[in-house]
Structure formats: C-alpha cells, structure tokens
Design a protein around this motif. Sequence first.
Motif, short mmCIF file in Angstrom:
data_model
loop_
_atom_site.label_atom_id
_atom_site.label_comp_id
_atom_site.label_asym_id
_atom_site.label_seq_id
_atom_site.Cartn_x
_atom_site.Cartn_y
_atom_site.Cartn_z
N VAL A 27 -8.74 2.09 10.13
CA VAL A 27 -9.47 3.02 10.99
C VAL A 27 -10.81 2.39 11.30
CG1 VAL A 27 -10.55 5.29 11.19
CG2 VAL A 27 -8.34 5.07 10.02
N ALA A 28 -11.03 2.11 12.55
CA ALA A 28 -12.30 1.54 13.01
C ALA A 28 -12.68 0.29 12.23
CB ALA A 28 -13.42 2.58 12.93
N GLY A 29 -11.68 -0.53 11.90
CA GLY A 29 -11.93 -1.78 11.21
C GLY A 29 -12.02 -1.66 9.71
N LYS A 30 -11.96 -0.46 9.19
CA LYS A 30 -12.00 -0.24 7.76
C LYS A 30 -10.57 -0.14 7.24
CE LYS A 30 -13.94 0.77 3.79
NZ LYS A 30 -14.76 -0.19 3.05
N LYS A 31 -10.26 -0.85 6.14
CA LYS A 31 -8.90 -0.88 5.61
C LYS A 31 -8.77 -0.03 4.35
CE LYS A 31 -7.99 -5.59 7.25
NZ LYS A 31 -7.62 -6.98 6.85
N SER A 32 -7.62 0.58 4.21
CA SER A 32 -7.29 1.33 3.00
C SER A 32 -6.76 0.37 1.94
CB SER A 32 -6.22 2.38 3.31
OG SER A 32 -4.94 1.75 3.46
N PRO A 33 -6.63 0.82 0.70
CA PRO A 33 -5.86 0.04 -0.27
C PRO A 33 -4.42 -0.11 0.22
CG PRO A 33 -7.12 1.78 -1.35
CD PRO A 33 -7.21 2.04 0.11
N GLU A 34 -3.75 -1.15 -0.23
CA GLU A 34 -2.36 -1.34 0.15
C GLU A 34 -1.47 -0.36 -0.65
OE1 GLU A 34 -1.20 -5.41 -0.28
OE2 GLU A 34 -2.26 -6.01 1.54
N PHE A 35 -0.33 -0.05 -0.06
CA PHE A 35 0.64 0.83 -0.70
C PHE A 35 2.03 0.42 -0.27
CE2 PHE A 35 -0.78 2.68 3.28
CZ PHE A 35 0.41 2.96 3.93
N LEU A 36 3.03 0.84 -1.05
CA LEU A 36 4.42 0.51 -0.78
C LEU A 36 5.18 1.70 -0.21
CD1 LEU A 36 5.65 -1.49 -3.92
CD2 LEU A 36 5.66 -2.31 -1.57
N ILE A 37 6.09 1.42 0.68
CA ILE A 37 7.14 2.36 1.00
C ILE A 37 8.41 1.75 0.44
CG2 ILE A 37 8.49 3.49 2.81
CD1 ILE A 37 5.99 3.60 4.50
#
Length: 557
Positions: A114-124
């Motif tokens: 979002v607006a260049g900010k990344k979340s932690p990674e997660f798995l599906i």
Amino acid sequence: MTRILVPIMMILFTIGCNGDAIHSETADGVKAENAQIFIRVNQVGFRANDYKIATVISDADISGSAFKVIESKTGKESVSGKIVKGPSGWGNFPFGYSVDFTSLKKEGRYYIDVAGKKSPEFLISSRNYITITDSLLKFFKIQRCGPTNPILHDVCHLYDANKLVGELRAGGIDVTGGWHDAGDYTKFLNTTAFTTYLLLFSYEFNRTRYENDSDKNGVPDILDEAKIGLDWLLRCNYAPGKLVIQVQDLKDQTVGWRMPENDTLRYERPAFAGIGKNLVGLYSATMSLASRIWKDRIKNNEFSERCLNAATNIYAVRNSVPNVDKNPIGMYQDSRFWGKLALGAIEMYNTTKKQEYLREAQTYADSAGSDYWWSWGDMNALAHYKIAKHVPRFSDYILNNLIAFNDNRNKNLFQEGTVFSWGTSHTFLGIALHAILYRDLTGKNNFDSLAFSQRDYILGNNPWGVSFIYGYGEKYTKYFHSQVAYFNGGYFPGGVAAGPAPKAILDGYNIERKNFSYNKFNSADVLYYDDRNDYITNEPTIVTNATAIFVFGNLYK
C-alpha cells in the motif's frame, strides 16, 4: 505472575494507533509528506477459501489508495483493489483501513503493498496450521510439575504439599504432579480441570485430528498430556466429597526468579482445601469425560472406573456445598456456578445415561444463560453445546454469544469480537471456539469469518503487528513472563502471550518494564508490552493453550 483479582469483562474501550515514514500519493494525488503507514496481517497465513483481511493504519489520510497483493517469488501482482476506510483509527494513527483479498486462492507466498509500504510475508497453503497444535501441546511439557518427565527443566516440587490448609486433620498430602499454572509455580484445581477438560474435549470432538502418537506408546499425545492433569486431579480428591483447590500461595512470588527444581520453597508449598458448586461441576465433567475416553479408546477399564467414581462422589455433594469455592488468595475466583454445574450434569448423563442428570443439566444450563464471554470462569458454551446434542434449542445460547461478538467485530478496526481484558488472547480464541461449536451443531458456516478474524488477530493482524504465539510469524512474542523461558534463553515452544490489556487494569499494578519497543502502537486505553516482567500482557497460561489447541485443530473440520 500475579493473577487478576477483579472482574474485567465489563470494561469497554475504544480503538486508536502509530507508523514508518514514507512518501506516498493519496487517491487525489496530494502528496502525504512523511506519512507513517503500517500494514497488519496474519503472518502465518491462510487457506485458499479463508476470509482474508489485512488492516492498514496511518497518521495521514490515504483514503482511496490502491493495494496490491504481490507474489514474493515472482514479484507479480496477484490481486489489487482499493483500501476501505475503517470505523476508526488506532491511538496516534487516526486513519484506519481494511484490505480484503479473500478472492486470492492460489497457493504461494505473498505480501501486501500500500503506497509503497510492504506487509510481512504470509502463505496461502493447505498446510499452514499442520504443526501449530503440536507446538501448543509441547508447551504443557514445559509446565509439568513433579515426576512427570518435563522438558526445559528438571523434576521439581516432589514434596507437594507439606500441609493441608482448611482441613482439621494434621499432616501433609500427596498432590505432586500436574502443571504449573503460568509463569509462576502455583497449581490450581480450577484451571487444571478446565485445561484437562478441553484437552479431552478436543480429542472427543475430532479424534482423527488428534490421534498423533509421537512416542509410539499406543496413546495419542493429547491424551498422554491430559493424563498429567487427570492424575493430579485424582490426588486432589483426597476424601469423598473433598477437594484440594490449590497448591502454594503468594510466597511463590516473593523469592525471585528461579528454575522450578531450584525452588527454595520446595518444602513450603501448602495445599488448600475447598469446594463449591462451580468446582463440583467442572471436576465431575472432566472426570466423567475421561472415564468414557479411557474405556472406549485406551481400553483401560480400571482407570476409567477410578475417574467415574471420582466424578460421582464429587457430583453427589452438589446440593450441600457453597455456590462457589473461596480461593485462599483471590486468584481464579469464580463468581458464578450454573454453567460449570450444567457441564458436570451433562457429562454425567453422557457417561451413565441416567435421565436425572439430563434433566438437571437443562435446568442448570437455562439458569446459566448466555455469558457473552470466554475464560476459565465463563465457559457456558461448552455445556450448551453438549446439551444441544440432545436438546437442540440449547444452541440458541451459543448463537446469542456469536451475534454479540459479530456485532462488536463490525464496529472495530481490527475486528476484535469483544472488549480487551486481562487474558485478551484467551478470550479472542474462545470466540473462535464458539463459532466452531455452532457450525458443528447447525452445519452453518455464517460465523466462520468471525472465527478467522480472531485467529488473525492472535497471529499478527493487530495494532502491534506481532504474533502472540512463540515461533509463529515473522515477528512474535519473545520475552514471555516465564521463569523457565527466561533461563532457557527465551526459548519457549508453544507459548501464547496473554495479549493487550486495558490501561485501567495495568494502572492498578506496579510493573517495572524494560522493553518498550511496541510503545508507538499503544493507544491511550489499550497497551501491550513484550516484556518478561509484565505478567498482565505477556504471561502464558495453561488455559489459553488448551483453548488454542481446540481452535487450531478444528477451524477446518
């Protein structure tokens, strides 16, 4: 290690928060100079058909901004859309938004932008939660007391107890074994019976899921662990109609941090006698259920009979004891008894098939009603679930709870199903438990998203962006209020932190903290500290793990 002494569930709080500096464009092209944006998401991940929501908090208005879900391996965009303004911000972050990516079904590792900010990674993945129940169960080996083959510490407290307080007879009593309740070395009948019951109930509810037998002794691991609780509970029934309700008192918290085998109070650990209708119900429920399982699954008729005899002799005194026991130091003090007594009655019926028990169970359960909560003292849903198997109308009490939880969730940015408390993680997991029970009774999955949202909160979709379960997620609780964990360099498999608590409760205790790394995400009313000295927000308990084992084992039944 201090436990709550006052009611906490009536305290209501509003949500608010903080973030990292970036330069971004809002939807209308206005530059948000130095905006701080944080994306919170379940860091363990989701299955393909799960409800999938992340939360964004910001100190600037970024309404209408786009989100993208990016596949980590390829860098390709998988899903995109607009963030949706939430009902509030959080603390110093006045703007809150949700990201709905439920449509993403493809297995893989992802992050949200979002607006260049990344979340932690997660798995599906269909395999996200395969190991978590085993880890949660391992925690109980750390909590074991006495000659019970514990891990991360040596055998301890072999002289429990040097005296029995509240009983005229002189001398001590053998109440070795069981589990240390939390970060301290006290043992309670209330929480041990609750925990043992839930381990047994988890197995009964979904036997296939819990058949793992890692030591190849012919007994599922979850029942091996339940046996630790059962053996101790049997010792606590020291005479017909009599119970030990606690071992050790507040002296435990006066001699400093030490490993249990080095406890300088090993010869000064009194037991306390007591009883009330609340404990009659919970004790007899646990022993009745154990009797069936040991007869049907373990084929041990002798132990089965011991359990049923204990259940019967305790249940028999229900009309001649106080409504609730009087805890000697005010910890785990029940204020009600109907729900636990109803659970005892229905389990006695399920074991013996005597109609009088079913009639009593219905009367008690109607008196209990819906409790709109979950904790060691508020577990009416279990009685209502068990009775609903025979009398379907009792599922309505669970439905009442779920409607209230769902209404609360829809008002809150992070979808909390109820107010914060001392033991928030346990209560939120209990909300998920309610949804699982209702789905099993009715075949309806309309509260699945409620269950998933509470799970997600525990695993990182919360203001602090932390998973409250040790070892699960990119960022998880590390400094538990646990003496054993501390002396093992923080290693604490399966530990679950108590979670955020109201400032109104925290202000009542003088806690000398050293770790304030999550301070920027604390609101004026609700705070969390990953600090070993914080026994309110960061202490693990056996009851929380027992509830978590049921939830993570049955979300996908």
